[in-house]
Scaffold this motif. Sequence first.
Motif, PDB file in Angstrom:
ATOM      1  N   LYS A 176       0.838  -1.209   0.000  1.00 31.83           N
ATOM      2  CA  LYS A 176       0.000   0.000   0.000  1.00 31.83           C
ATOM      3  C   LYS A 176       0.868   1.252   0.000  1.00 31.83           C
ATOM      4  CE  LYS A 176      -4.254  -1.666   2.191  1.00 31.83           C
ATOM      5  NZ  LYS A 176      -5.122  -1.600   3.398  1.00 31.83           N
ATOM      6  N   ARG A 177       1.919   1.231   0.799  1.00 32.66           N
ATOM      7  CA  ARG A 177       2.840   2.368   0.837  1.00 32.66           C
ATOM      8  C   ARG A 177       3.543   2.547  -0.505  1.00 32.66           C
ATOM      9  NH1 ARG A 177       3.008   6.401   4.135  1.00 32.66           N
ATOM     10  NH2 ARG A 177       5.283   6.516   4.075  1.00 32.66           N
ATOM     11  N   VAL A 178       3.925   1.441  -1.120  1.00 33.98           N
ATOM     12  CA  VAL A 178       4.569   1.508  -2.441  1.00 33.98           C
ATOM     13  C   VAL A 178       3.610   2.123  -3.459  1.00 33.98           C
ATOM     14  CG1 VAL A 178       5.522   0.141  -4.342  1.00 33.98           C
ATOM     15  CG2 VAL A 178       6.120  -0.431  -1.989  1.00 33.98           C
ATOM     16  N   PHE A 179       2.336   1.744  -3.408  1.00 41.90           N
ATOM     17  CA  PHE A 179       1.344   2.272  -4.347  1.00 41.90           C
ATOM     18  C   PHE A 179       1.130   3.779  -4.148  1.00 41.90           C
ATOM     19  CE2 PHE A 179      -1.039  -1.998  -5.194  1.00 41.90           C
ATOM     20  CZ  PHE A 179       0.065  -2.442  -5.905  1.00 41.90           C
ATOM     21  N   GLU A 180       1.300   4.262  -2.924  1.00 44.68           N
ATOM     22  CA  GLU A 180       1.205   5.709  -2.680  1.00 44.68           C
ATOM     23  C   GLU A 180       2.384   6.440  -3.324  1.00 44.68           C
ATOM     24  OE1 GLU A 180       0.905   6.023   1.551  1.00 44.68           O
ATOM     25  OE2 GLU A 180      -1.147   5.214   1.609  1.00 44.68           O
ATOM     26  N   TYR A 181       3.571   5.857  -3.209  1.00 40.75           N
ATOM     27  CA  TYR A 181       4.737   6.438  -3.887  1.00 40.75           C
ATOM     28  C   TYR A 181       4.579   6.350  -5.407  1.00 40.75           C
ATOM     29  CZ  TYR A 181       7.566   7.230   0.287  1.00 40.75           C
ATOM     30  OH  TYR A 181       8.051   7.725   1.478  1.00 40.75           O
ATOM     31  N   HIS A 182       3.912   5.287  -5.856  1.00 44.41           N
ATOM     32  CA  HIS A 182       3.615   5.149  -7.283  1.00 44.41           C
ATOM     33  C   HIS A 182       2.758   6.333  -7.754  1.00 44.41           C
ATOM     34  CE1 HIS A 182       2.089   2.188 -10.647  1.00 44.41           C
ATOM     35  NE2 HIS A 182       2.896   3.120 -11.109  1.00 44.41           N
ATOM     36  N   GLY A 183       1.765   6.683  -6.958  1.00 44.34           N
ATOM     37  CA  GLY A 183       0.928   7.838  -7.280  1.00 44.34           C
ATOM     38  C   GLY A 183       1.721   9.134  -7.287  1.00 44.34           C
ATOM     39  N   ALA A 184       2.640   9.296  -6.339  1.00 51.52           N
ATOM     40  CA  ALA A 184       3.484  10.496  -6.281  1.00 51.52           C
ATOM     41  C   ALA A 184       4.367  10.606  -7.518  1.00 51.52           C
ATOM     42  CB  ALA A 184       4.346  10.465  -5.019  1.00 51.52           C
ATOM     43  N   GLU A 185       4.892   9.472  -7.957  1.00 42.12           N
ATOM     44  CA  GLU A 185       5.740   9.450  -9.162  1.00 42.12           C
ATOM     45  C   GLU A 185       4.952   9.919 -10.382  1.00 42.12           C
ATOM     46  OE1 GLU A 185       6.464   6.628 -12.656  1.00 42.12           O
ATOM     47  OE2 GLU A 185       6.180   5.561 -10.752  1.00 42.12           O
ATOM     48  N   ILE A 200       5.115  21.049  -4.229  1.00 40.74           N
ATOM     49  CA  ILE A 200       4.097  20.128  -3.717  1.00 40.74           C
ATOM     50  C   ILE A 200       2.693  20.586  -4.112  1.00 40.74           C
ATOM     51  CG2 ILE A 200       3.017  19.245  -1.605  1.00 40.74           C
ATOM     52  CD1 ILE A 200       5.850  19.227  -0.365  1.00 40.74           C
ATOM     53  N   GLU A 201       2.423  21.875  -3.980  1.00 41.98           N
ATOM     54  CA  GLU A 201       1.091  22.399  -4.285  1.00 41.98           C
ATOM     55  C   GLU A 201       0.746  22.267  -5.763  1.00 41.98           C
ATOM     56  OE1 GLU A 201      -1.306  23.242  -2.211  1.00 41.98           O
ATOM     57  OE2 GLU A 201       0.077  22.614  -0.637  1.00 41.98           O
ATOM     58  N   SER A 202       1.709  22.522  -6.645  1.00 39.80           N
ATOM     59  CA  SER A 202       1.431  22.443  -8.083  1.00 39.80           C
ATOM     60  C   SER A 202       1.234  21.008  -8.547  1.00 39.80           C
ATOM     61  CB  SER A 202       2.564  23.092  -8.881  1.00 39.80           C
ATOM     62  OG  SER A 202       3.758  22.333  -8.780  1.00 39.80           O
ATOM     63  N   ILE A 203       1.829  20.065  -7.852  1.00 42.80           N
ATOM     64  CA  ILE A 203       1.757  18.653  -8.242  1.00 42.80           C
ATOM     65  C   ILE A 203       0.476  17.984  -7.748  1.00 42.80           C
ATOM     66  CG2 ILE A 203       2.835  16.394  -7.770  1.00 42.80           C
ATOM     67  CD1 ILE A 203       5.547  17.869  -7.928  1.00 42.80           C
ATOM     68  N   GLU A 287      -3.417   7.999  -3.660  1.00 40.84           N
ATOM     69  CA  GLU A 287      -3.080   9.398  -3.422  1.00 40.84           C
ATOM     70  C   GLU A 287      -1.932   9.489  -2.408  1.00 40.84           C
ATOM     71  OE1 GLU A 287      -3.834  12.380  -4.582  1.00 40.84           O
ATOM     72  OE2 GLU A 287      -5.107  11.533  -6.154  1.00 40.84           O
ATOM     73  N   PRO A 288      -0.855  10.174  -2.762  1.00 40.74           N
ATOM     74  CA  PRO A 288       0.292  10.296  -1.845  1.00 40.74           C
ATOM     75  C   PRO A 288       0.117  11.455  -0.873  1.00 40.74           C
ATOM     76  CG  PRO A 288       0.785  11.362  -3.929  1.00 40.74           C
ATOM     77  CD  PRO A 288      -0.600  10.795  -4.077  1.00 40.74           C
ATOM     78  N   ASP A 289       0.908  11.434   0.187  1.00 38.33           N
ATOM     79  CA  ASP A 289       0.930  12.594   1.081  1.00 38.33           C
ATOM     80  C   ASP A 289       2.051  13.538   0.628  1.00 38.33           C
ATOM     81  OD1 ASP A 289       3.396  11.622   2.085  1.00 38.33           O
ATOM     82  OD2 ASP A 289       2.409  10.524   3.686  1.00 38.33           O
ATOM     83  N   GLU A 290       2.168  14.663   1.301  1.00 38.55           N
ATOM     84  CA  GLU A 290       3.123  15.692   0.877  1.00 38.55           C
ATOM     85  C   GLU A 290       4.567  15.203   0.962  1.00 38.55           C
ATOM     86  OE1 GLU A 290       2.429  19.362   2.902  1.00 38.55           O
ATOM     87  OE2 GLU A 290       0.514  19.729   1.861  1.00 38.55           O
ATOM     88  N   LYS A 291       4.875  14.393   1.975  1.00 35.38           N
ATOM     89  CA  LYS A 291       6.240  13.888   2.119  1.00 35.38           C
ATOM     90  C   LYS A 291       6.612  12.952   0.975  1.00 35.38           C
ATOM     91  CE  LYS A 291       6.766  14.361   7.117  1.00 35.38           C
ATOM     92  NZ  LYS A 291       7.063  13.666   8.392  1.00 35.38           N
ATOM     93  N   GLN A 292       5.647  12.186   0.503  1.00 34.27           N
ATOM     94  CA  GLN A 292       5.911  11.285  -0.617  1.00 34.27           C
ATOM     95  C   GLN A 292       6.100  12.069  -1.916  1.00 34.27           C
ATOM     96  OE1 GLN A 292       2.352   9.000   0.167  1.00 34.27           O
ATOM     97  NE2 GLN A 292       3.517   7.237   0.888  1.00 34.27           N
TER      98      GLN A 292
END
Length: 313
Positions: A176-185, A200-203, A287-292
């Motif tokens: 699940k954590r990997v999939f969140e980073y996938h979304g961030a990518e 972060i805001e523009s992304i 959906e990722p968080d801001e840190k991701q």
Amino acid sequence: MKKTTIGGMALIEGIMMKGPKKISIVIRKPNGELYKEVKDLTIDDTNKLKKIPFVRGVFILFEQMVLGTKALMKSADIALEELPDEEKEKQKDFVDRLFEKKFFQKLGITDIAIYFSVVVSLLLGILLFFYIPTWSVEIFKSFELNSFWKNMIEGIVRVIIFILYLLFASQMKEIKRVFEYHGAEHKTIFAYENGEELTIESIKKYSTHHPRCGTSFLFIVIIISIIIFTISGWQSVVMRTLIRLLLLPVIVGISYEIIRWAGKSESILAKIISYPGLWLQNITTKEPDEKQIEVAIEALKEVVPEDKKLDEW
């Protein structure tokens, strides 16, 4: 919108980005700091086979699997740092199962562990998505179906196994954590393609679904395999399995060209072809968080070439 050759991959608490000249790994350490590793690509681009359409896909896929496995193993080691001993052992067992690392690390031959992991992954994929579906059709032997319908049933079974596999994987906490980073990518690459400043805001406003995703590629592989196997007729289980193995490079080659074209085309046909893979990304991206997102930004910035024309399709 700019179409870039830059692509990425989600890791354990991190992201790998691959540009035209460099590859970067950025990982969030347990203490919150970012680990960063940037290297020049050392892949041999003189191989003429890698430049031939419908042939290059096989070579590029294998290279990507090797690079990805190396990055995943690195991220696993970094992500384990500074964790409490009990949690570290628990996570380490997961990593060892994932890469079969223990045996090879004892021998001091981690490079072999990487290639071993790639080969095992390929063999498991062939077993799960090719042998089991073709064997399962034997259940319908008494119905006296023609070869077309037998191949169609096999294809449907293959699609069902693929979706169930993704759903099962998505329930694992580590994945699940990997999939969140996938979304961030994906979000970060979309922002870059749209010429946005990488903040972060523009992304945040961009989608987690991208047409050049590996999920979309795998789905296209399955669809192309259904079409080609239908043409190849229907033989015994052993012969079918052998024929499917021999045709696999052809399927991969065709699928790579399709995903490459769909990733840069704005046509209606490209959108139709991309839709099923984009829908499946509801499972493989979150959906990722801001840190991701911050990790994704740092990884992407490292591989953007000074000459922007180098990464344009």
